[in-house]
Scaffold this motif. Structure first.
Motif, mmCIF file in Angstrom:
data_model
loop_
_atom_site.group_PDB
_atom_site.id
_atom_site.type_symbol
_atom_site.label_atom_id
_atom_site.label_comp_id
_atom_site.label_asym_id
_atom_site.label_seq_id
_atom_site.Cartn_x
_atom_site.Cartn_y
_atom_site.Cartn_z
ATOM 1 N N SER A 50 19.380 12.573 24.930
ATOM 2 C CA SER A 50 19.484 14.107 24.511
ATOM 3 C C SER A 50 17.905 15.041 24.811
ATOM 4 O O SER A 50 18.610 15.573 24.330
ATOM 5 C CB SER A 50 20.210 13.660 23.807
ATOM 6 N N ARG A 51 16.793 14.067 24.505
ATOM 7 C CA ARG A 51 15.712 15.181 24.974
ATOM 8 C C ARG A 51 15.015 15.279 25.863
ATOM 9 O O ARG A 51 14.713 14.748 26.145
ATOM 10 C CB ARG A 51 14.854 14.555 23.762
ATOM 11 N N VAL A 52 15.226 16.297 26.496
ATOM 12 C CA VAL A 52 14.915 17.119 27.964
ATOM 13 C C VAL A 52 13.346 17.189 27.350
ATOM 14 O O VAL A 52 13.508 18.638 26.947
ATOM 15 C CB VAL A 52 15.688 17.201 28.873
ATOM 16 N N TYR A 53 12.932 18.123 29.093
ATOM 17 C CA TYR A 53 11.789 18.766 29.242
ATOM 18 C C TYR A 53 12.345 19.827 30.451
ATOM 19 O O TYR A 53 12.604 19.407 31.017
ATOM 20 C CB TYR A 53 10.352 18.325 28.910
ATOM 21 N N LEU A 54 12.787 20.850 30.263
ATOM 22 C CA LEU A 54 12.310 22.063 30.586
ATOM 23 C C LEU A 54 11.317 22.777 31.494
ATOM 24 O O LEU A 54 10.206 22.994 30.551
ATOM 25 C CB LEU A 54 13.240 23.340 31.140
ATOM 26 N N TYR A 89 13.356 17.055 32.815
ATOM 27 C CA TYR A 89 12.940 15.535 32.720
ATOM 28 C C TYR A 89 12.628 15.081 31.612
ATOM 29 O O TYR A 89 13.682 15.697 30.845
ATOM 30 C CB TYR A 89 11.335 15.571 32.856
ATOM 31 N N SER A 90 13.342 13.846 31.657
ATOM 32 C CA SER A 90 13.659 13.072 30.512
ATOM 33 C C SER A 90 11.756 12.863 29.668
ATOM 34 O O SER A 90 10.916 13.462 30.863
ATOM 35 C CB SER A 90 13.814 11.389 31.256
ATOM 36 N N GLU A 91 12.005 12.528 28.800
ATOM 37 C CA GLU A 91 11.101 12.403 27.286
ATOM 38 C C GLU A 91 10.026 12.105 28.673
ATOM 39 O O GLU A 91 8.303 12.461 28.666
ATOM 40 C CB GLU A 91 11.243 11.312 26.477
ATOM 41 N N GLU A 92 10.016 10.858 28.972
ATOM 42 C CA GLU A 92 9.461 9.261 29.919
ATOM 43 C C GLU A 92 8.889 10.179 31.149
ATOM 44 O O GLU A 92 7.218 10.075 31.402
ATOM 45 C CB GLU A 92 10.474 7.664 29.757
ATOM 46 N N GLU A 93 9.511 10.480 32.000
ATOM 47 C CA GLU A 93 9.273 11.256 32.596
ATOM 48 C C GLU A 93 8.579 12.751 32.194
ATOM 49 O O GLU A 93 7.015 13.216 33.839
ATOM 50 C CB GLU A 93 10.717 11.765 33.766
ATOM 51 N N PHE A 94 8.656 13.818 31.605
ATOM 52 C CA PHE A 94 7.147 14.603 31.651
ATOM 53 C C PHE A 94 6.199 13.743 30.778
ATOM 54 O O PHE A 94 5.783 14.450 31.477
ATOM 55 C CB PHE A 94 7.568 15.332 30.255
ATOM 56 N N GLU A 95 6.068 12.961 30.494
ATOM 57 C CA GLU A 95 4.987 12.135 29.679
ATOM 58 C C GLU A 95 4.175 12.159 31.246
ATOM 59 O O GLU A 95 3.062 12.010 31.158
ATOM 60 C CB GLU A 95 5.122 11.179 28.990
ATOM 61 N N ASP A 132 10.844 21.749 25.100
ATOM 62 C CA ASP A 132 11.382 20.640 25.035
ATOM 63 C C ASP A 132 12.747 21.250 24.392
ATOM 64 O O ASP A 132 12.407 22.363 23.389
ATOM 65 C CB ASP A 132 10.504 19.538 24.067
ATOM 66 N N CYS A 133 13.287 19.977 24.515
ATOM 67 C CA CYS A 133 15.205 21.223 24.254
ATOM 68 C C CYS A 133 15.999 19.774 23.502
ATOM 69 O O CYS A 133 16.122 18.680 24.470
ATOM 70 C CB CYS A 133 15.314 21.943 24.728
ATOM 71 N N GLU A 134 16.692 19.735 22.850
ATOM 72 C CA GLU A 134 17.677 19.224 22.966
ATOM 73 C C GLU A 134 19.451 18.759 23.961
ATOM 74 O O GLU A 134 19.652 20.109 23.166
ATOM 75 C CB GLU A 134 18.393 18.932 21.661
ATOM 76 N N LEU A 135 20.128 18.613 24.248
ATOM 77 C CA LEU A 135 21.195 18.727 24.535
ATOM 78 C C LEU A 135 22.210 19.007 23.257
ATOM 79 O O LEU A 135 22.111 17.635 22.792
ATOM 80 C CB LEU A 135 22.354 17.420 25.935
ATOM 81 N N ARG A 152 25.027 20.330 26.364
ATOM 82 C CA ARG A 152 24.429 22.140 27.809
ATOM 83 C C ARG A 152 23.339 21.896 27.169
ATOM 84 O O ARG A 152 22.757 21.927 25.890
ATOM 85 C CB ARG A 152 25.405 22.615 27.345
ATOM 86 N N VAL A 153 22.194 22.521 27.585
ATOM 87 C CA VAL A 153 20.636 23.082 27.409
ATOM 88 C C VAL A 153 20.601 24.721 27.839
ATOM 89 O O VAL A 153 21.454 25.393 28.491
ATOM 90 C CB VAL A 153 19.481 22.323 28.653
#
Length: 148
Positions: free
Chosen positions: A31-35, A46-52, A81-84, A89-90
């Motif tokens: 639910s938390r992503v990075y654009l 990215y997911s949080e883990e992959e953005f890290e 970083d943003c929440e779906l 939607r983002v």
């Protein structure tokens, strides 16, 4: 469970700048992503883990050089970083939409550890210009020792 993002999806950005992330990709992203900006005029999500993991790779760039600092700054300053929302939607900020030349119709492409967001016309013209041949694909598979 680790998910690998694959597939190609076509969606529209609505009048408020929101884009539905396909449910198959949401499973991998959370639910938390990075654009952030990508290469070849796309955005990466990215997911949080992959953005890290991505930022850990950026940390390997030599920040004692001006070029190294500029590269790191370029990617990090253009990340959000943003929440779906409840509909998956983002909201894509105008700065990122402008970078990727996103209009209304977009193509979302799974790219294993991330997804890419492309303007439909940019995406289609890139493949027309690049024109991968069967010979190109055969050679790549041969080099990787992959048989299908």
């Amino acid at each position: 469970m680790v998910y690998s993002m694959t597939g190609e999806f076509r969606h529209n950005i609505d009048s408020k700048g929101r884009l539905i992330i396909p449910s198959k990709l949401r499973d991998a992203l959370g639910s938390r992503v990075y654009l952030t900006i990508g290469v070849d005029k796309c955005l990466s999500i990215y997911s949080e883990e992959e953005f890290e993991k991505f930022t850990e790779k950026l940390d390997q760039i030599d920040a004692s050089t001006r070029r190294g600092r500029l590269i790191k700054r370029h990617f990090l300053a253009n990340s959000i970083d943003c929440e779906l929302d409840g509909q998956g939607r983002v909201i894509i900020p105008n700065k990122l939409k402008d970078y990727a030349e996103l209009k209304k119709e977009v193509v979302i492409v799974g790219s294993k550890e991330k997804a890419e967001i492309w303007d439909k016309d940019v995406y289609e013209s890139m493949y027309e210009e690049e024109n991968l041949t069967q010979e190109d694909l055969d050679k790549a598979l041969e080099e990787l020792h992959i048989s299908l």
